[in-house]
Structures are given as C-alpha cells and as structure tokens.
Design an enzyme around this catalytic site. Structure first.
Site, PDB file in Angstrom:
ATOM      1  N   ASP A  50       0.844  -1.207   0.000  1.00  0.00           N
ATOM      2  CA  ASP A  50       0.000   0.000   0.000  1.00  0.00           C
ATOM      3  C   ASP A  50       0.875   1.252   0.000  1.00  0.00           C
ATOM      4  O   ASP A  50       0.624   2.209  -0.742  1.00  0.00           O
ATOM      5  CB  ASP A  50      -0.881   0.057   1.266  1.00  0.00           C
ATOM      6  CG  ASP A  50      -1.893  -1.068   1.367  1.00  0.00           C
ATOM      7  OD1 ASP A  50      -3.070  -0.832   1.075  1.00  0.00           O
ATOM      8  OD2 ASP A  50      -1.502  -2.189   1.755  1.00  0.00           O
ATOM      9  N   ASP A 116      -6.599   4.552  -4.759  1.00  0.00           N
ATOM     10  CA  ASP A 116      -6.529   3.476  -3.758  1.00  0.00           C
ATOM     11  C   ASP A 116      -5.395   2.564  -4.212  1.00  0.00           C
ATOM     12  O   ASP A 116      -5.521   1.837  -5.196  1.00  0.00           O
ATOM     13  CB  ASP A 116      -7.832   2.684  -3.664  1.00  0.00           C
ATOM     14  CG  ASP A 116      -7.831   1.747  -2.450  1.00  0.00           C
ATOM     15  OD1 ASP A 116      -6.736   1.393  -1.972  1.00  0.00           O
ATOM     16  OD2 ASP A 116      -8.918   1.364  -1.981  1.00  0.00           O
ATOM     17  N   ASP A 119      -6.640  -1.919  -3.231  1.00  0.00           N
ATOM     18  CA  ASP A 119      -8.018  -2.142  -2.783  1.00  0.00           C
ATOM     19  C   ASP A 119      -8.177  -3.637  -2.525  1.00  0.00           C
ATOM     20  O   ASP A 119      -7.914  -4.451  -3.396  1.00  0.00           O
ATOM     21  CB  ASP A 119      -8.974  -1.668  -3.888  1.00  0.00           C
ATOM     22  CG  ASP A 119     -10.433  -1.756  -3.481  1.00  0.00           C
ATOM     23  OD1 ASP A 119     -10.740  -1.462  -2.310  1.00  0.00           O
ATOM     24  OD2 ASP A 119     -11.267  -2.107  -4.333  1.00  0.00           O
ATOM     25  N   THR A 121      -6.872  -4.864   0.686  1.00  0.00           N
ATOM     26  CA  THR A 121      -5.634  -5.141   1.449  1.00  0.00           C
ATOM     27  C   THR A 121      -5.778  -6.376   2.324  1.00  0.00           C
ATOM     28  O   THR A 121      -4.871  -7.211   2.405  1.00  0.00           O
ATOM     29  CB  THR A 121      -5.255  -3.922   2.321  1.00  0.00           C
ATOM     30  OG1 THR A 121      -5.047  -2.790   1.469  1.00  0.00           O
ATOM     31  CG2 THR A 121      -3.990  -4.186   3.109  1.00  0.00           C
ATOM     32  N   HIS A 197     -16.746  -6.877   5.980  1.00  0.00           N
ATOM     33  CA  HIS A 197     -17.379  -5.762   6.702  1.00  0.00           C
ATOM     34  C   HIS A 197     -18.885  -5.967   6.789  1.00  0.00           C
ATOM     35  O   HIS A 197     -19.663  -5.043   6.612  1.00  0.00           O
ATOM     36  CB  HIS A 197     -17.072  -4.427   6.002  1.00  0.00           C
ATOM     37  CG  HIS A 197     -15.616  -4.130   5.911  1.00  0.00           C
ATOM     38  ND1 HIS A 197     -14.888  -3.643   6.974  1.00  0.00           N
ATOM     39  CD2 HIS A 197     -14.738  -4.271   4.891  1.00  0.00           C
ATOM     40  CE1 HIS A 197     -13.618  -3.483   6.595  1.00  0.00           C
ATOM     41  NE2 HIS A 197     -13.509  -3.863   5.341  1.00  0.00           N
ATOM     42  N   ASP A 246     -12.260   4.353  -3.213  1.00  0.00           N
ATOM     43  CA  ASP A 246     -12.744   3.002  -3.551  1.00  0.00           C
ATOM     44  C   ASP A 246     -13.676   3.036  -4.753  1.00  0.00           C
ATOM     45  O   ASP A 246     -13.762   2.075  -5.510  1.00  0.00           O
ATOM     46  CB  ASP A 246     -13.539   2.399  -2.386  1.00  0.00           C
ATOM     47  CG  ASP A 246     -12.691   2.100  -1.168  1.00  0.00           C
ATOM     48  OD1 ASP A 246     -11.659   1.446  -1.318  1.00  0.00           O
ATOM     49  OD2 ASP A 246     -13.069   2.531  -0.057  1.00  0.00           O
TER      50      ASP A 246
END
Length: 307
Positions: A50, A116, A119, A121, A197, A246
């Site tokens: 990243d 990003d 994306d 990670t 999530h 994102d």
C-alpha cells in the site's frame, strides 16, 4: 496532428503507472515481508505494498501533472520517493483515442485524482489475490469521468503459461476496455457484497432483495468487475465504510458502459477535492436494471444510513 487533450494524457499515464503499481504489489508479496500495520483495527490494514504503490502513483502523476489534485488513501509523504518508484511512461493506444468534446478544454487544476493503491488489502494479506485491485479514478466537476483498474493477480490460478495481471480503463463518452463486457444471466438476481465488513444491516438489505445467490468478495474494484463481467447483477453494501478512492475509478468504468452506481438512497457520489472521503450512505451499483434493485431497498435501511 494536434497534441492529445490533457484528459487522454492523464489516463494514458495512469495506465502505465497502474502497471508499475502491479509490479510493486507482486514484488512485495514475492519477497515475503508484507510489513502489515493495523490502522483502525484488524479489518483496516496497511502493508508495505500500500505504502510503496501510493508513493509511486502519486509521485509519478504529480511529476507529470503538477497542478492536478491527487488524493490517496494512505497518509504518506511523497518527499522521500526514490527514482525507482517513478513511472514516466504512457499507453500509446489511449493517446490515439479522440477525447470527448466536453472534456477537451479541461485544465490540470480542474482535475482530482482519487487513488486506492491496494483495494482489498485484507484479502491481499490472506492470499485471496484475485480480489486485489489498484484504483486510479479521475474526476472533473465533481464527477468520475475516467478510471483505471489494475488487477495484479488476474489469471494467477490459470497456470504458468497465463499472462499475469490486466489493466482495465475507461472514459465517459468513449467506453471501457481491457475486459469482455458481459451481462449477468437474465432473470437471475445475484448480489455481490462485502466479505469482511458484514453487519445485520448489510444482511437485512440483501435479504430484502430476495437474491438467487450472494457472492462475498473483497474490494470495491473487484465487486464492480463482477458486474461488468456478468458474474453479479447488483453490488449492494448497506453500510458506511467505502471511501471516495474506492468508488471513483470503478464508477467511471461502470458508467462508461452504461451502468449506474449511487448510495443506498440513489444519490450520486461527488468527487471534488473538498468532499468528505467516506461514502456514509453505502453503495448500490448495477450494470443493468438499477431501478429494480433501488426500488427494493427497505426504508428501514435507508433511515439507518444518512448521507
């Protein structure tokens, strides 16, 4: 012949910069030390990839287009970027395309680039490599108008002879390239949503859509790829968590092929440099039949997610 319009030069450069980024992503993984840092928790990670990729993308584009605003996910300085991270090439094929008339007069200072660097990670750290994308979105007048999505590990399970990685790019008014546009099976309601999530709200919203199946994958870029390649009919995420970097590049590519992405209420995303980074009211995206899904989002979900 007139020199190419600024927008086409930015997209052509972003294409090469994204390919360089993919090489960095693969090299960090191959070296074996991801140097993982938790940012806000176990589902919000940052790796060496990243950090290096963002430095590479931001420094490379800033060097060529110094007046463009570039906003990246990671809070990093670009002061100590080494020359080996700089990519100054561009994609000739993109420069040959005619810039849509409405974008020919754009000035550098009117563009905002949302980056990003990696994306997905979390999936990268877990070896789910096909979920990972590098996203470079280009906005003008608050709208996503062009984007580049690189999948560093596309084809990684296809055998030693397969070409590893691919770069998808798109501009509104031209189209999107680097993949085979495919619609999801007619009459099937296949929802793609978050892998890491999830929440009661996320799941209640999906249940209300009465899907035939649900695909749970990492990364917003990866989810939009599921839509444009016909593997899913709607991307539904009834939760805050997604950020502008994102959605900017995937939005431009989805819109370039006639799709639609909004928050759960149907509001468009804004990408001007002053905008808040969080997409607080979730994401709803489709390649086709947007209204079918939008009309079925429960009011209880909408009331729980304020923009």
């Amino acid at each position: 012949m007139a020199s190419p319009a600024l927008l086409m030069r930015v997209v052509a450069s972003a294409y090469s910069v994204a390919e360089k980024a993919a090489t960095i992503v693969r090299n960090v993984m191959a070296a074996g030390d991801l140097a993982i840092v938790e940012k806000t928790g176990a589902n919000d990670l940052q790796t060496k990839a990243d950090r290096l990729v963002q430095m590479s993308i931001c420094a490379s584009l800033a060097r060529k287009f110094p007046k463009v605003t570039i906003i990246g996910e990671e809070e990093l300085s670009t002061d100590e970027v080494t020359e080996e991270l700089i990519e100054d090439g561009h994609c000739e094929e993109i420069l040959k395309r005619t810039c849509p008339a409405q974008y020919t007069g754009i000035k550098e200072e009117e563009l905002v680039i949302w980056v990003d660097p990696l994306d997905g990670t979390k999936e990268y750290t877990e070896g789910l490599l096909d979920h990972v994308t590098v996203l470079i979105g280009i906005a003008y007048g608050g709208k996503a108008i062009a984007g580049v999505i690189n999948q560093p590990y596309y084809n990684y399970e296809a055998g030693a002879d397969a070409v590893l990685g691919r770069t998808i790019w798109g501009v509104l008014g031209i189209g999107a390239f680097g993949f085979q546009l495919t619609e999801a099976p007619a009459g099937k309601h296949i929802i793609v949503t978050t892998r890491s999530h999830s929440s009661t709200l996320v799941n209640d919203c999906i249940s209300a859509l009465n899907p035939d199946s649900v695909i749970r994958v990492g990364g917003a870029g990866n989810k939009v790829i599921q839509l444009i390649e016909g593997k899913a009919s709607a991307y539904v995420f009834a939760s805050p968590g997604c950020k502008k970097w994102d959605t900017c590049a995937p939005e431009a590519i989805l819109h370039a092929v006639g799709g639609k992405i909004t928050d759960i209420h149907g509001n468009s995303f804004q990408y001007n440099k002053e905008v808040k980074h969080m997409n607080s009211a979730g994401v709803l995206a489709t390649l086709r039949n947007y209204d079918y899904y939008a009309s079925r989002i429960p009011n209880t979900v909408k009331q729980s997610l304020m923009p």
